[in-house]
Scaffold this motif. Structure first.
Motif, PDB file in Angstrom:
ATOM      1  N   UNK A 147       0.824  -1.218   0.000  1.00  0.00           N
ATOM      2  CA  UNK A 147       0.000   0.000   0.000  1.00  0.00           C
ATOM      3  C   UNK A 147       0.853   1.261   0.000  1.00  0.00           C
ATOM      4  N   UNK A 148       2.112   1.144   0.397  1.00  0.00           N
ATOM      5  CA  UNK A 148       3.047   2.271   0.343  1.00  0.00           C
ATOM      6  C   UNK A 148       4.271   1.798  -0.445  1.00  0.00           C
ATOM      7  N   UNK A 149       4.344   2.138  -1.732  1.00  0.00           N
ATOM      8  CA  UNK A 149       5.421   1.624  -2.593  1.00  0.00           C
ATOM      9  C   UNK A 149       6.833   1.835  -2.047  1.00  0.00           C
ATOM     10  N   UNK A 150       7.096   2.960  -1.378  1.00  0.00           N
ATOM     11  CA  UNK A 150       8.435   3.199  -0.824  1.00  0.00           C
ATOM     12  C   UNK A 150       8.756   2.188   0.273  1.00  0.00           C
ATOM     13  N   UNK A 151       7.763   1.802   1.059  1.00  0.00           N
ATOM     14  CA  UNK A 151       7.969   0.807   2.118  1.00  0.00           C
ATOM     15  C   UNK A 151       8.234  -0.568   1.513  1.00  0.00           C
ATOM     16  N   UNK A 152       7.474  -0.919   0.488  1.00  0.00           N
ATOM     17  CA  UNK A 152       7.665  -2.219  -0.157  1.00  0.00           C
ATOM     18  C   UNK A 152       9.028  -2.283  -0.843  1.00  0.00           C
ATOM     19  N   UNK A 153       9.434  -1.190  -1.448  1.00  0.00           N
ATOM     20  CA  UNK A 153      10.752  -1.141  -2.083  1.00  0.00           C
ATOM     21  C   UNK A 153      11.855  -1.306  -1.031  1.00  0.00           C
ATOM     22  N   UNK A 154      11.728  -0.616   0.086  1.00  0.00           N
ATOM     23  CA  UNK A 154      12.727  -0.750   1.149  1.00  0.00           C
ATOM     24  C   UNK A 154      12.755  -2.176   1.684  1.00  0.00           C
ATOM     25  N   UNK A 155      11.598  -2.767   1.875  1.00  0.00           N
ATOM     26  CA  UNK A 155      11.483  -4.149   2.343  1.00  0.00           C
ATOM     27  C   UNK A 155      12.268  -5.085   1.431  1.00  0.00           C
ATOM     28  N   UNK A 156      12.037  -5.007   0.132  1.00  0.00           N
ATOM     29  CA  UNK A 156      12.742  -5.884  -0.803  1.00  0.00           C
ATOM     30  C   UNK A 156      14.230  -5.546  -0.898  1.00  0.00           C
ATOM     31  N   UNK A 158      16.095  -4.408   1.596  1.00  0.00           N
ATOM     32  CA  UNK A 158      16.684  -4.983   2.808  1.00  0.00           C
ATOM     33  C   UNK A 158      16.813  -6.497   2.691  1.00  0.00           C
ATOM     34  N   UNK A 159      15.819  -7.130   2.112  1.00  0.00           N
ATOM     35  CA  UNK A 159      15.878  -8.591   1.903  1.00  0.00           C
ATOM     36  C   UNK A 159      17.018  -8.947   0.955  1.00  0.00           C
ATOM     37  N   UNK A 160      17.174  -8.177  -0.118  1.00  0.00           N
ATOM     38  CA  UNK A 160      18.239  -8.444  -1.093  1.00  0.00           C
ATOM     39  C   UNK A 160      19.617  -8.315  -0.442  1.00  0.00           C
ATOM     40  N   UNK A 161      19.783  -7.314   0.429  1.00  0.00           N
ATOM     41  CA  UNK A 161      21.065  -7.129   1.120  1.00  0.00           C
ATOM     42  C   UNK A 161      21.400  -8.300   2.025  1.00  0.00           C
ATOM     43  N   UNK A 162      20.403  -9.064   2.425  1.00  0.00           N
ATOM     44  CA  UNK A 162      20.602 -10.216   3.301  1.00  0.00           C
ATOM     45  C   UNK A 162      20.593 -11.528   2.538  1.00  0.00           C
ATOM     46  N   UNK A 163      20.542 -11.440   1.226  1.00  0.00           N
ATOM     47  CA  UNK A 163      20.546 -12.648   0.402  1.00  0.00           C
ATOM     48  C   UNK A 163      19.203 -13.346   0.341  1.00  0.00           C
ATOM     49  N   UNK A 164      18.147 -12.657   0.744  1.00  0.00           N
ATOM     50  CA  UNK A 164      16.807 -13.226   0.667  1.00  0.00           C
ATOM     51  C   UNK A 164      16.155 -12.809  -0.645  1.00  0.00           C
ATOM     52  N   UNK A 165      15.301 -13.656  -1.155  1.00  0.00           N
ATOM     53  CA  UNK A 165      14.664 -13.329  -2.430  1.00  0.00           C
ATOM     54  C   UNK A 165      13.608 -12.253  -2.214  1.00  0.00           C
ATOM     55  N   UNK A 166      13.434 -11.384  -3.213  1.00  0.00           N
ATOM     56  CA  UNK A 166      12.407 -10.343  -3.087  1.00  0.00           C
ATOM     57  C   UNK A 166      11.018 -10.963  -3.175  1.00  0.00           C
ATOM     58  N   UNK A 167      10.075 -10.350  -2.501  1.00  0.00           N
ATOM     59  CA  UNK A 167       8.694 -10.795  -2.577  1.00  0.00           C
ATOM     60  C   UNK A 167       7.959  -9.905  -3.565  1.00  0.00           C
ATOM     61  N   UNK A 168       6.972 -10.475  -4.225  1.00  0.00           N
ATOM     62  CA  UNK A 168       6.218  -9.708  -5.224  1.00  0.00           C
ATOM     63  C   UNK A 168       4.787  -9.507  -4.795  1.00  0.00           C
TER      64      UNK A 168
END
Length: 168
Positions: A147-156, A158-168
């Motif tokens: 619902x807040x694109x900037x939050x979802x972008x930050x979430x993904x 942060x996940x990428x920096x930890x080697x986790x796959x992005x969620x869609x």
């Protein structure tokens, strides 16, 4: 008790902000450039700012700028929390049957978003663990972030920096 800038009441938040009134060009009629209706708020402790200029009323633009500032604070400022900590009463009041019930334009949305992101940071951006701690489903948590694109972008991010796959 967590103390996030996005949770502050309007008077306290404005007390920490510099407010500028400016003129802006664009649609809005012949009075648009004659008065300073644009409002720019800068939160001094964080230097995060938000602006609103689409209305001809300075008061309406001020309210919009406050909401936008709270959203930016929610996305960009993290407060330390623990997954063992109980969610706020506001969060509990908005979660029903594992679903998060809040409109992204509601005044509560920035506070809830800040809390969700703080819990995600505490869980090292693991959506499943965070959803369990917040008593909602993982799907609902991800939809809430979208619902807040900037939050979802930050979430993904942060996940990428930890080697986790992005969620869609």
């Amino acid at each position: 008790m967590r103390e996030h800038p996005a949770d502050q009441n309007e008077d306290r938040l404005l007390g920490e902000c510099d407010m500028r009134r400016e003129r802006r060009s664009g649609p809005g009629g012949q009075h648009r450039n004659k008065v300073e209706t644009a409002v720019v708020l800068t939160h001094q402790p964080t230097k995060i700012s938000a602006e609103a200029n689409e209305r001809r009323s300075q008061a309406e633009n001020r309210q919009i700028a406050i909401f936008r500032l709270r959203l930016r604070l929610a996305v960009q400022v993290r407060c330390e929390t623990s997954l063992d900590a109980s969610p706020s009463s506001l969060w509990k009041s908005r979660v029903r049957g594992g679903k998060i019930a809040v409109n992204p334009t509601h005044d509560d949305f920035p506070s809830l978003l800040a809390e969700g992101l703080d819990y995600l940071a505490a869980a090292d951006w693991d959506a499943k663990r965070t959803a369990q701690a917040l008593s909602c489903s993982t799907t609902q948590l991800v939809r809430f972030l979208k619902d807040e694109p900037a939050a979802f972008q930050q979430f993904n991010q942060q996940r990428a920096e930890r080697g986790l796959r992005p969620l869609t």
